[in-house]
Design a protein around this motif. Structure first.
Motif, PDB file in Angstrom:
ATOM      1  N   ASN A 134       7.564   8.172  -4.176  1.00 31.87           N
ATOM      2  CA  ASN A 134       8.683   7.809  -3.307  1.00 31.87           C
ATOM      3  C   ASN A 134       8.365   8.240  -1.881  1.00 31.87           C
ATOM      4  OD1 ASN A 134      11.038   7.125  -2.074  1.00 31.87           O
ATOM      5  ND2 ASN A 134      12.339   8.551  -3.188  1.00 31.87           N
ATOM      6  N   GLY A 135       7.574   7.405  -1.215  1.00 32.10           N
ATOM      7  CA  GLY A 135       7.196   7.717   0.163  1.00 32.10           C
ATOM      8  C   GLY A 135       7.930   6.889   1.187  1.00 32.10           C
ATOM      9  N   ARG A 136       9.111   6.429   0.839  1.00 29.46           N
ATOM     10  CA  ARG A 136       9.863   5.567   1.748  1.00 29.46           C
ATOM     11  C   ARG A 136      10.277   6.310   3.013  1.00 29.46           C
ATOM     12  NH1 ARG A 136      11.198   4.191  -3.300  1.00 29.46           N
ATOM     13  NH2 ARG A 136      11.082   1.976  -3.863  1.00 29.46           N
ATOM     14  N   ASN A 137      10.364   5.513   4.077  1.00 31.16           N
ATOM     15  CA  ASN A 137      10.899   5.999   5.356  1.00 31.16           C
ATOM     16  C   ASN A 137      10.231   7.288   5.831  1.00 31.16           C
ATOM     17  OD1 ASN A 137      12.894   3.876   5.269  1.00 31.16           O
ATOM     18  ND2 ASN A 137      14.020   5.120   3.790  1.00 31.16           N
ATOM     19  N   PRO A 138       8.894   7.276   5.951  1.00 28.81           N
ATOM     20  CA  PRO A 138       8.222   8.477   6.448  1.00 28.81           C
ATOM     21  C   PRO A 138       8.595   8.741   7.902  1.00 28.81           C
ATOM     22  CG  PRO A 138       6.715   6.627   6.462  1.00 28.81           C
ATOM     23  CD  PRO A 138       7.957   6.149   5.765  1.00 28.81           C
ATOM     24  N   HIS A 165       0.837  -1.202   0.000  1.00 26.55           N
ATOM     25  CA  HIS A 165       0.000   0.000   0.000  1.00 26.55           C
ATOM     26  C   HIS A 165       0.876   1.258   0.000  1.00 26.55           C
ATOM     27  CE1 HIS A 165      -2.065  -3.379   1.947  1.00 26.55           C
ATOM     28  NE2 HIS A 165      -3.175  -2.910   1.425  1.00 26.55           N
ATOM     29  N   TYR A 166       1.845   1.282  -0.905  1.00 27.28           N
ATOM     30  CA  TYR A 166       2.799   2.390  -0.995  1.00 27.28           C
ATOM     31  C   TYR A 166       3.565   2.558   0.313  1.00 27.28           C
ATOM     32  CZ  TYR A 166       0.121   3.406  -5.195  1.00 27.28           C
ATOM     33  OH  TYR A 166      -0.516   3.308  -6.418  1.00 27.28           O
ATOM     34  N   ASN A 167       4.028   1.414   0.821  1.00 31.61           N
ATOM     35  CA  ASN A 167       4.938   1.407   1.957  1.00 31.61           C
ATOM     36  C   ASN A 167       6.285   0.786   1.592  1.00 31.61           C
ATOM     37  OD1 ASN A 167       3.385   2.461   4.339  1.00 31.61           O
ATOM     38  ND2 ASN A 167       1.982   0.827   3.709  1.00 31.61           N
ATOM     39  N   GLY A 168       6.264  -0.152   0.639  1.00 35.49           N
ATOM     40  CA  GLY A 168       7.501  -0.791   0.198  1.00 35.49           C
ATOM     41  C   GLY A 168       7.746  -0.649  -1.290  1.00 35.49           C
ATOM     42  N   PHE A 169       6.671  -0.532  -2.079  1.00 34.14           N
ATOM     43  CA  PHE A 169       6.770  -0.396  -3.536  1.00 34.14           C
ATOM     44  C   PHE A 169       6.088   0.899  -3.973  1.00 34.14           C
ATOM     45  CE2 PHE A 169       7.469  -4.849  -2.847  1.00 34.14           C
ATOM     46  CZ  PHE A 169       8.368  -5.227  -3.840  1.00 34.14           C
ATOM     47  N   PHE A 170       6.765   1.625  -4.879  1.00 28.98           N
ATOM     48  CA  PHE A 170       6.301   2.950  -5.288  1.00 28.98           C
ATOM     49  C   PHE A 170       6.407   3.107  -6.796  1.00 28.98           C
ATOM     50  CE2 PHE A 170       7.809   3.074  -0.978  1.00 28.98           C
ATOM     51  CZ  PHE A 170       6.866   3.835  -0.297  1.00 28.98           C
ATOM     52  N   TYR A 171       5.846   4.205  -7.285  1.00 30.45           N
ATOM     53  CA  TYR A 171       5.831   4.443  -8.717  1.00 30.45           C
ATOM     54  C   TYR A 171       7.203   4.809  -9.287  1.00 30.45           C
ATOM     55  CZ  TYR A 171       0.892   4.155 -10.080  1.00 30.45           C
ATOM     56  OH  TYR A 171      -0.363   3.715 -10.410  1.00 30.45           O
ATOM     57  N   ASP A 172       8.209   4.974  -8.432  1.00 29.52           N
ATOM     58  CA  ASP A 172       9.536   5.165  -9.019  1.00 29.52           C
ATOM     59  C   ASP A 172      10.006   3.876  -9.697  1.00 29.52           C
ATOM     60  OD1 ASP A 172       9.968   3.737  -6.680  1.00 29.52           O
ATOM     61  OD2 ASP A 172      11.604   5.008  -5.966  1.00 29.52           O
ATOM     62  N   LEU A 173       9.436   2.736  -9.285  1.00 21.05           N
ATOM     63  CA  LEU A 173       9.696   1.462  -9.945  1.00 21.05           C
ATOM     64  C   LEU A 173       8.647   0.464  -9.445  1.00 21.05           C
ATOM     65  CD1 LEU A 173      11.544  -0.077 -11.894  1.00 21.05           C
ATOM     66  CD2 LEU A 173      12.898  -0.776  -9.914  1.00 21.05           C
ATOM     67  N   MET A 174       7.651   0.168 -10.288  1.00 21.01           N
ATOM     68  CA  MET A 174       6.515  -0.640  -9.851  1.00 21.01           C
ATOM     69  C   MET A 174       6.404  -1.902 -10.708  1.00 21.01           C
ATOM     70  SD  MET A 174       3.993  -1.061  -7.754  1.00 21.01           S
ATOM     71  CE  MET A 174       3.859   0.544  -6.950  1.00 21.01           C
ATOM     72  N   PRO A 175       6.945  -3.039 -10.237  1.00 19.07           N
ATOM     73  CA  PRO A 175       6.842  -4.287 -11.000  1.00 19.07           C
ATOM     74  C   PRO A 175       5.482  -4.949 -10.779  1.00 19.07           C
ATOM     75  CG  PRO A 175       8.005  -4.691  -8.958  1.00 19.07           C
ATOM     76  CD  PRO A 175       7.713  -3.208  -8.983  1.00 19.07           C
ATOM     77  N   PRO A 176       5.039  -5.753 -11.730  1.00 17.01           N
ATOM     78  CA  PRO A 176       3.804  -6.508 -11.494  1.00 17.01           C
ATOM     79  C   PRO A 176       4.000  -7.621 -10.471  1.00 17.01           C
ATOM     80  CG  PRO A 176       4.732  -7.080 -13.630  1.00 17.01           C
ATOM     81  CD  PRO A 176       5.542  -5.942 -13.104  1.00 17.01           C
ATOM     82  N   PHE A 177       5.206  -8.231 -10.474  1.00 21.27           N
ATOM     83  CA  PHE A 177       5.546  -9.301  -9.534  1.00 21.27           C
ATOM     84  C   PHE A 177       6.972  -9.070  -9.034  1.00 21.27           C
ATOM     85  CE2 PHE A 177       3.443 -11.481 -13.280  1.00 21.27           C
ATOM     86  CZ  PHE A 177       2.155 -11.458 -12.759  1.00 21.27           C
ATOM     87  N   CYS A 178       7.222  -9.481  -7.800  1.00 23.51           N
ATOM     88  CA  CYS A 178       8.587  -9.408  -7.273  1.00 23.51           C
ATOM     89  C   CYS A 178       8.761 -10.497  -6.226  1.00 23.51           C
ATOM     90  CB  CYS A 178       8.868  -8.038  -6.666  1.00 23.51           C
ATOM     91  SG  CYS A 178      10.587  -7.810  -6.129  1.00 23.51           S
ATOM     92  N   GLU A 231      10.783  -4.638   1.172  1.00 24.63           N
ATOM     93  CA  GLU A 231      10.064  -4.104   2.328  1.00 24.63           C
ATOM     94  C   GLU A 231       8.598  -4.470   2.180  1.00 24.63           C
ATOM     95  OE1 GLU A 231      10.899  -0.073   3.499  1.00 24.63           O
ATOM     96  OE2 GLU A 231      12.832  -0.102   2.466  1.00 24.63           O
ATOM     97  N   VAL A 232       8.034  -5.112   3.191  1.00 26.98           N
ATOM     98  CA  VAL A 232       6.649  -5.570   3.136  1.00 26.98           C
ATOM     99  C   VAL A 232       5.844  -4.904   4.252  1.00 26.98           C
ATOM    100  CG1 VAL A 232       7.233  -7.746   2.022  1.00 26.98           C
ATOM    101  CG2 VAL A 232       7.181  -7.620   4.498  1.00 26.98           C
ATOM    102  N   ASP A 233       4.599  -4.539   3.918  1.00 24.30           N
ATOM    103  CA  ASP A 233       3.783  -3.832   4.904  1.00 24.30           C
ATOM    104  C   ASP A 233       2.730  -4.749   5.505  1.00 24.30           C
ATOM    105  OD1 ASP A 233       1.719  -3.959   3.041  1.00 24.30           O
ATOM    106  OD2 ASP A 233       1.537  -1.792   2.777  1.00 24.30           O
ATOM    107  N   HIS A 234       1.762  -4.135   6.209  1.00 23.11           N
ATOM    108  CA  HIS A 234       0.765  -4.916   6.938  1.00 23.11           C
ATOM    109  C   HIS A 234       0.011  -5.883   6.032  1.00 23.11           C
ATOM    110  CE1 HIS A 234      -1.860  -1.728   5.264  1.00 23.11           C
ATOM    111  NE2 HIS A 234      -2.788  -2.665   5.306  1.00 23.11           N
ATOM    112  N   GLY A 235      -0.188  -5.505   4.763  1.00 20.94           N
ATOM    113  CA  GLY A 235      -0.955  -6.337   3.856  1.00 20.94           C
ATOM    114  C   GLY A 235      -0.331  -7.691   3.619  1.00 20.94           C
TER     115      GLY A 235
END
Length: 312
Positions: free
Chosen positions: A199-203, A53-66, A112-116
């Motif tokens: 790029n919302g990393r490390n808020p 949810h834009y905690n580990g993956f962002f639009y600076d580089l967004m893969p379909p799978f990782c 980096e993985v979030d609550h989801g």
């Protein structure tokens, strides 16, 4: 039986809002069922299909799978923060196998993985630094989306890799079902939101707290009928669960993003994690759904589902 599945909705609101007592009790009973199923199966390895949810993956580089080779939790909403026990060598072999099946995937040596992604594991085990886990990110919020048929084929490739494993494998999918929380959309984002999505990393702790407070407030407003959020769609949810139960995973190929947005909300795409998990299990053989729970819960902004399954 060496392969099993748990798919379940997640909600960062589980510990932050108060649905009616009977609803909360029903959810807790379902989670108890899921926990006991996994503990009885006692997997050697969990293959965890999760969104972000834009905690580990962002639009600076967004893969379909990782596929994660190493990973850590972001700690959002008080979720797991820190190292996750990832068997790197197996992740490396899995990624190469998937690529060899003509399914391109990104890899991460610091996912980096979030609550989801981590909430189901926390519910079952409490920790993520002991049970071996391969984290697999499935893009479920950021357009453009890959075709659902590709998600199915990706999950199938993952399942094929583990089909003849001498380890007990649990495929875990986390997300959905009908679901329209206040996650910004890039097409309508404000400049501030666009910065977060890119790029919302490390808020800062203050920024994270403010974001989480807005989500909690939106859930409370949704219950009062005052939020600009789509209603839940139990009919859509149950039709999805029926396909899961049928074992005919190719039926998911008919799903498309525009229809999903219109019928079930902008975050209904999280069911891609379920589709990948069920496709992985199906690749190991015919399966049987052994438990199903469903309830539309406005306090969690989710059609809330839990299913377990075993290869026959």
């Amino acid at each position: 039986m060496t392969q099993a599945l748990l798919c379940m909705s997640h909600s960062p609101l589980l510990e932050h809002v108060n649905p009616p007592v009977e609803v909360k009790a029903a959810v807790e009973a379902a989670l108890d069922q899921a926990r006991q199923f996994v503990l009885d199966f006692n997997p050697d390895l969990v293959v965890n299909f999760g969104p972000d949810h834009y905690n580990g993956f962002f639009y600076d580089l967004m893969p379909p799978f990782c596929i994660g080779y190493e990973a850590l939790g972001t700690g959002d909403y008080g979720s797991w923060e820190g190292s996750i026990s990832v068997p790197t060598s197996i992740s490396e072999e899995l990624a190469q196998y998937v690529i060899d099946q003509d399914i391109d995937t990104a890899i991460s040596r610091r996912m980096e993985v979030d609550h989801g992604a981590v909430q189901p594991m926390e519910i079952i085990y409490g920790r993520l630094d002991q049970t071996p886990l391969i984290p697999i990110f499935i893009n479920s919020v950021a357009r453009p989306f890959t075709k659902v048929s590709r998600v199915r084929k990706f999950g199938q490739a993952v399942g094929e890799y583990f089909k003849n494993s001498d380890k007990k494998i649990l495929f875990l999918g986390s997300g959905g079902l009908s679901h329209d929380p206040p996650v910004p959309q890039i097409a309508t984002a404000t400049p501030e939101q666009r910065a977060l999505l890119t790029n919302g990393r490390n808020p800062t702790p203050e920024a994270r707290a403010a974001r989480e407070t807005r989500t909690i407030a939106a859930a409370e407003a949704f219950v009062r009928g005052e939020a600009d959020i789509m209603e839940l769609n139990p009919e859509w949810d149950r039709a999805f669960l029926d396909i899961c139960k049928s074992g005919q995973v190719a039926k998911f190929d008919s799903y498309n993003p525009d229809d999903m947005d219109a019928a079930a909300g902008h975050s209904s795409h999280e069911v891609r994690t379920w589709i990948a998990a069920y496709s992985a299990l199906s690749a190991c053989g015919p399966y049987e759904v052994t438990y199903e729970f469903y309830k539309p819960i406005k306090e969690y902004i989710a059609g809330f589902g839990v299913t377990t399954a075993l290869v026959k």
